[in-house]
Design a protein around this motif. Structure first.
Motif, PDB file in Angstrom:
ATOM      1  N   MET A  88      72.533  18.212 112.028  1.00 41.93           N
ATOM      2  CA  MET A  88      72.106  17.289 110.982  1.00 41.93           C
ATOM      3  C   MET A  88      72.941  17.558 109.746  1.00 41.93           C
ATOM      4  SD  MET A  88      67.943  17.405 111.252  1.00 41.93           S
ATOM      5  CE  MET A  88      67.130  17.443 112.864  1.00 41.93           C
ATOM      6  N   GLY A  89      73.162  16.512 108.971  1.00 42.11           N
ATOM      7  CA  GLY A  89      73.933  16.702 107.763  1.00 42.11           C
ATOM      8  C   GLY A  89      73.701  15.601 106.763  1.00 42.11           C
ATOM      9  N   ASP A  90      74.059  15.860 105.516  1.00 43.48           N
ATOM     10  CA  ASP A  90      73.936  14.871 104.461  1.00 43.48           C
ATOM     11  C   ASP A  90      74.926  13.738 104.708  1.00 43.48           C
ATOM     12  OD1 ASP A  90      72.847  14.565 101.414  1.00 43.48           O
ATOM     13  OD2 ASP A  90      74.880  13.793 101.610  1.00 43.48           O
ATOM     14  N   LEU A  91      74.444  12.502 104.565  1.00 44.08           N
ATOM     15  CA  LEU A  91      75.225  11.314 104.889  1.00 44.08           C
ATOM     16  C   LEU A  91      76.570  11.283 104.177  1.00 44.08           C
ATOM     17  CD1 LEU A  91      75.391   8.458 106.177  1.00 44.08           C
ATOM     18  CD2 LEU A  91      74.141   7.606 104.178  1.00 44.08           C
ATOM     19  N   GLY A  92      76.612  11.711 102.924  1.00 45.05           N
ATOM     20  CA  GLY A  92      77.861  11.663 102.177  1.00 45.05           C
ATOM     21  C   GLY A  92      78.460  13.021 101.882  1.00 45.05           C
ATOM     22  N   GLY A  93      77.647  14.056 102.006  1.00 47.84           N
ATOM     23  CA  GLY A  93      78.133  15.391 101.646  1.00 47.84           C
ATOM     24  C   GLY A  93      78.647  16.199 102.825  1.00 47.84           C
ATOM     25  N   GLN A  94      78.202  15.873 104.040  1.00 44.28           N
ATOM     26  CA  GLN A  94      78.600  16.663 105.210  1.00 44.28           C
ATOM     27  C   GLN A  94      79.171  15.815 106.344  1.00 44.28           C
ATOM     28  OE1 GLN A  94      74.594  18.666 105.098  1.00 44.28           O
ATOM     29  NE2 GLN A  94      75.821  20.441 105.702  1.00 44.28           N
ATOM     30  N   LEU A  95      79.374  14.537 106.091  1.00 48.72           N
ATOM     31  CA  LEU A  95      80.100  13.676 107.014  1.00 48.72           C
ATOM     32  C   LEU A  95      81.361  13.199 106.302  1.00 48.72           C
ATOM     33  CD1 LEU A  95      77.015  13.466 108.034  1.00 48.72           C
ATOM     34  CD2 LEU A  95      77.804  11.381 109.178  1.00 48.72           C
ATOM     35  N   ARG A  96      82.509  13.425 106.905  1.00 44.89           N
ATOM     36  CA  ARG A  96      83.774  12.999 106.297  1.00 44.89           C
ATOM     37  C   ARG A  96      84.087  11.583 106.777  1.00 44.89           C
ATOM     38  NH1 ARG A  96      87.447  17.987 108.252  1.00 44.89           N
ATOM     39  NH2 ARG A  96      85.832  19.581 108.032  1.00 44.89           N
ATOM     40  N   TRP A  97      84.052  10.632 105.845  1.00 45.93           N
ATOM     41  CA  TRP A  97      84.304   9.227 106.165  1.00 45.93           C
ATOM     42  C   TRP A  97      85.696   8.835 105.698  1.00 45.93           C
ATOM     43  CZ3 TRP A  97      80.894   6.735 109.135  1.00 45.93           C
ATOM     44  CH2 TRP A  97      79.574   7.208 109.172  1.00 45.93           C
ATOM     45  N   PHE A  98      86.475   8.252 106.615  1.00 42.93           N
ATOM     46  CA  PHE A  98      87.827   7.796 106.292  1.00 42.93           C
ATOM     47  C   PHE A  98      87.944   6.309 106.615  1.00 42.93           C
ATOM     48  CE2 PHE A  98      88.230  12.284 107.261  1.00 42.93           C
ATOM     49  CZ  PHE A  98      89.127  12.760 106.306  1.00 42.93           C
ATOM     50  N   PHE A  99      88.498   5.549 105.675  1.00 43.33           N
ATOM     51  CA  PHE A  99      88.818   4.148 105.890  1.00 43.33           C
ATOM     52  C   PHE A  99      90.257   3.919 105.453  1.00 43.33           C
ATOM     53  CE2 PHE A  99      84.265   4.314 105.491  1.00 43.33           C
ATOM     54  CZ  PHE A  99      83.796   3.408 106.436  1.00 43.33           C
ATOM     55  N   ASN A 100      91.057   3.355 106.347  1.00 44.13           N
ATOM     56  CA  ASN A 100      92.476   3.129 106.070  1.00 44.13           C
ATOM     57  C   ASN A 100      93.186   4.407 105.635  1.00 44.13           C
ATOM     58  OD1 ASN A 100      92.469   0.342 106.692  1.00 44.13           O
ATOM     59  ND2 ASN A 100      91.659  -0.144 104.668  1.00 44.13           N
TER      60      ASN A 100
END
Length: 460
Positions: A88-100
């Motif tokens: 489990m992880g924080d949606l914005g703090g522990q998941l690395r999201w990349f777009f383009n």
């Protein structure tokens, strides 16, 4: 022990004991003295992918709103999974999201995403349903047909047969809930009963997942739980790298519009090298493969519009992928199953007779935000057939700028993630405060202008 209410008489039968069926069964058990779950597979005591869930080999997640709703439906479920080591992880703090190729600014949202093995997540929900004193599982059982009373225009039960053979049997039911997934035969059965063809909306995306598991030799996550370079029209190849606990990880590669990520190890690694960010390739290039790759094809998102039928039989509800199948890249399926279970529970409350029409209308309203996000995202790809209204074209261009600006703006990143996490409605991104931050962020520190596509106007 979970509390039961038993406000109704008779039996509820759930067709399918996957996530959607399990959430529905837990809700039904509060109202019906007996709930029977029917599944073609052997489901009790397993936390391995099963034949009846072809997507079960791939990385899954319960979005932020899904985690909140699942906890509301089944109190203590989150702690159960946390104690068992489910990532489990924080949606914005522990998941690395990349777009383009650009990472959204890390930001602590306070919203939890539950991820990892689909079969493990399912086993935790199932164990809570098994504990209920008024639930029963019918395993290794094929669903033959629905039973229908023509005079009363009512579904009265389901005809089943053991997978080992033998005579067919009718399970009487006051309510039948179809949770059989994409292959649901309820539309065919209803048409044969004279209720007409169930209207459906469809968006063809031609998605393919290929998933492998690895044992990492170095720590690729730190305190993070997932690395997500998301496919976009500019970079149509994507991936999800997710910790499975300890030194194990799962990697799901995505290809759209007919492109298939390779299953062989060399081709798989080369595909990760082609991604717009190096994180996934660097994590697994020297990792130890665990087992073989598994490929899953998803041709189209489909939304069945039961609420548009002129007539509906009493005693019927449909949930999960049997009602609406989402492009799995957006991770909405399990979350929307929890949403529909909540809607089902609301419709059963108050002691009034259950109304399928009222249920399907309420479920359709609840589905709309997630469906608009998924369809809008798919229509951003020029090759995807479909009607692009001026609003769709505007929103997709606006989201390009928003994600660009969110690379340097944690508040914008949080606003965007709250929407794709299905916590806030999509229109929240169009408020004046958010729009002003998008405009201010349209230029990076180097003076580079955020790219805006002009090729999304093609109608299918």
């Amino acid at each position: 022990m979970d509390k039961m209410h038993g406000t109704r008489q008779g039996t509820a039968v759930v067709l399918g004991a996957s996530i959607a069926g399990l959430f529905a069964a837990h809700v039904l058990a509060r109202s019906y003295p007996q709930v029977v779950l029917v599944d073609r597979d052997e489901v009790i005591g397993t936390n391995l992918p099963r034949r009846g869930v072809p997507q079960g080999h791939h990385v899954h997640g319960l979005l932020a709103s899904g985690q909140l709703m699942a906890e509301d439906l089944i109190p203590g479920l989150t702690q159960d999974m946390l104690d068992a080591g489910v990532p489990m992880g924080d949606l914005g703090g522990q998941l690395r999201w990349f777009f383009n190729g650009r990472r959204l600014a890390p930001t602590r949202t306070g919203l939890v995403v539950v991820g990892g093995d689909r079969a493990v997540l399912e086993s935790h929900v199932r164990s809570r349903v098994e504990r209920l004193p008024n639930t029963e599982f019918r395993q290794d059982t094929d669903i033959v047909s629905l039973e229908h009373d023509d005079a009363d225009a009512r579904i009265t039960g389901v005809r089943v047969q053991s997978r080992g053979g033998g005579p067919e049997e009718v399970l009487p039911a006051d309510l039948v809930v179809d949770a059989t997934g994409r292959g649901s035969r309820t539309p065919v059965w209803l048409e044969s009963m004279g209720y007409g063809r169930v209207p459906a909306d469809s968006v063809k995306i031609g998605l393919t997942y290929t998933t492998r598991r690895f044992r990492l030799r170095t720590d690729a996550f730190g305190t993070d739980v997932s690395v997500n370079p998301v496919a976009t029209p500019k970079h149509p190849r994507g991936a999800f790298l997710t910790t499975l606990g300890g030194d194990r990880c799962g990697v799901s590669l995505t290809g759209v519009l007919g492109e298939t990520p390779p299953a062989d190890l060399a081709g798989f690694l080369e595909y990760t090298r082609s991604l717009p960010v190096p994180d996934v390739h660097e994590a697994i290039r020297n990792a130890e493969p665990l087992g073989e790759a598994v490929t899953f094809r998803f041709p189209a998102s489909v939304r069945r519009r039961y609420e548009r039928l002129q007539r509906l039989p009493a005693g019927l509800a449909v949930v999960g992928d049997a009602l609406c199948t989402f492009n799995p890249v957006y991770g909405q399926g399990m979350t929307m199953a929890a949403v529909q279970a909540r809607v089902l529970g609301e419709q059963l409350g108050g002691g009034n007779a259950f109304s399928p029409r009222s249920y399907f209308r309420a479920a359709s309203r609840a589905l709309e935000p997630a469906w608009s996000i998924a369809v809008g995202g798919d229509l951003a790809f020029p090759e995807v057939p479909g009607r692009r209204t001026p609003l769709v074209r505007f929103v997709n261009a606006y989201l390009d700028r928003l994600r660009y600006a969110a690379h340097d703006d944690p508040r914008l990143a949080e606003a965007f993630l709250r929407v794709i996490g299905l916590v806030d409605p999509p229109e929240r991104l169009l408020t004046p405060g958010v729009a002003l931050r998008v405009i201010r962020g349209a230029y990076g520190s180097s003076g580079e202008r955020a790219p805006i596509r002009t090729d999304t106007s093609r109608a299918g």
